[in-house]
Design an enzyme around this catalytic site. Structure first.
Site, PDB file in Angstrom:
ATOM      1  N   LYS A 146      33.957  31.652  47.135  1.00 44.05           N
ATOM      2  CA  LYS A 146      33.448  30.931  47.805  1.00 44.05           C
ATOM      3  C   LYS A 146      32.527  30.517  48.266  1.00 44.05           C
ATOM      4  CE  LYS A 146      37.275  33.403  50.354  1.00 44.05           C
ATOM      5  NZ  LYS A 146      38.081  34.138  50.939  1.00 44.05           N
TER       6      LYS A 146
ATOM      7  N   GLN B  90      36.101  39.977  53.618  1.00 39.52           N
ATOM      8  CA  GLN B  90      36.832  39.688  52.260  1.00 39.52           C
ATOM      9  C   GLN B  90      38.172  40.123  52.238  1.00 39.52           C
ATOM     10  OE1 GLN B  90      37.408  36.799  50.891  1.00 39.52           O
ATOM     11  NE2 GLN B  90      39.594  37.590  49.803  1.00 39.52           N
TER      12      GLN B  90
ATOM     13  N   ASP C   8      37.240  31.968  59.643  1.00 44.97           N
ATOM     14  CA  ASP C   8      38.261  32.149  59.245  1.00 44.97           C
ATOM     15  C   ASP C   8      39.950  31.805  60.220  1.00 44.97           C
ATOM     16  OD1 ASP C   8      39.568  33.417  56.378  1.00 44.97           O
ATOM     17  OD2 ASP C   8      38.553  35.120  56.546  1.00 44.97           O
TER      18      ASP C   8
END
Ligand code: GUN
Length: 302
Positions: A54, A98, A121
């Site tokens: 990422k 995460q 997200d």
């Protein structure tokens, strides 16, 4: 093989090029670039490899990127304070924690602490609600479902009136993609069925699908007899079924299998995504797109 392969790796390259050029233009005109922070707690090898990718991708497209690694034993209070710091940081447009988090931390509390306008997200309840309402309410569609929809559209598959069957009802893939495909609009407007572990005759439902989206986490769950001839099959499964030595690097790598029996399905489907190289690369790509969107919302140029 009669099915057309929908390659996430190729679509990723096209979208990342588009993002890179837009970032350069915004930088020139407004003097800012999108800022993304990834927060990693602990040292799970899978999480480290996802976060590294990422950050690398964010760097490639010209974002400001911060990788904030925290020890496994960080307290919930300290993690919440860290999120608060990034919520207030004007140079940060996207905050990603995460998952999964260690057991002593309440995941829901952490996700809910992220400013919904930096929740790239798309996991915050406010963004889940916006997605459910649809249309111009939607700010950050969750990355994997957004990637799936993009692949279907870019492959030229008709969605209006299509029978879409989604296998799996997770909060990250099944529920949101079902919701997105039933909305009005050119990339959706489908008739959607969701099947799950409580469904009777799962195969019969799948057989009706013009677009079959499988996110069950069970290797080779979908058999060739479950697929309608010419259907578009999107395999979201990433199942680690063993290890092998990479020909490229000589290092040990995971052997990945999807949820669909690819070898048999490719002769029946009209379109199919491979594993790996299908949906996987799209998730990080859409994260970049959401982070860019976040800055554009802030600058009022979205
Ligand atoms: N862990 C596995 N997939 C994801 C994802 O899409 N976002 C976050 N934050 N964590 C994950």
């Amino acid at each position: 093989m009669s099915a057309k392969l929908i390659k996430g790796t190729e679509i990723r390259e096209a979208i990342l090029e588009e993002i890179t050029s837009e970032v350069a233009k915004i930088k020139e005109k407004h003097g800012v670039v999108p800022g993304l922070v990834t927060i990693l707690v602990g040292e799970s090898p899978a999480s480290i490899s996802y976060v590294t990718l990422k950050i690398k991708t964010a760097h490639r497209v010209g974002f400001k990127e911060i990788q904030d690694s925290q020890p496994e034993n960080i307290s919930e209070t300290d993690l919440l304070a860290l999120i608060d710091k990034y919520n207030k940081d004007e140079s940060i447009n996207g905050i990603l924690v995460q998952l999964p988090l260690p057991k002593h931390i309440n995941e829901k509390k952490v996700l809910n602490a992220i400013d919904p306008d930096k929740d790239v997200d798309g996991f915050h309840p406010v963004n889940v609600g916006r997605l459910m309402i649809g249309g111009s309410e939607v700010k950050f569609p969750p990355c994997t479902p957004a990637g799936i929809q993009e692949m279907i559209v870019r492959a030229g598959v008709k969605t209006k009136g299509a029978e879409v069957v989604v296998v799996g009802r997770s909060n990250i893939v099944g529920k949101p993609i079902a919701n997105m495909m039933l909305q009005k609009g050119t990339s959706a407007n489908s008739t959607v069925t969701v099947v799950h572990t409580g469904t009777k005759n799962m195969d019969q439902h799948c057989k009706r699908a013009d677009i079959l989206i499988v996110a069950a986490g069970v290797p080779n769950l979908v058999k060739p007899e479950w697929i309608k001839a010419g259907a578009c099959v999107i395999d979201v499964g990433v199942n680690r079924v063993g290890e092998k030595i990479s020909e490229k690097t000589g290092k040990k790598i995971a052997i990945l299998k999807g949820d669909v029996d690819f070898e048999a399905a490719k002769d029946i489907a009209g379109y199919i995504t491979p594993v790996p190289g299908g949906v996987g690369p799209m998730t990080i790509t859409m994260l970049m797109l959401n982070t860019l969107k976040s800055l554009k919302f802030k600058l009022n140029i979205a």
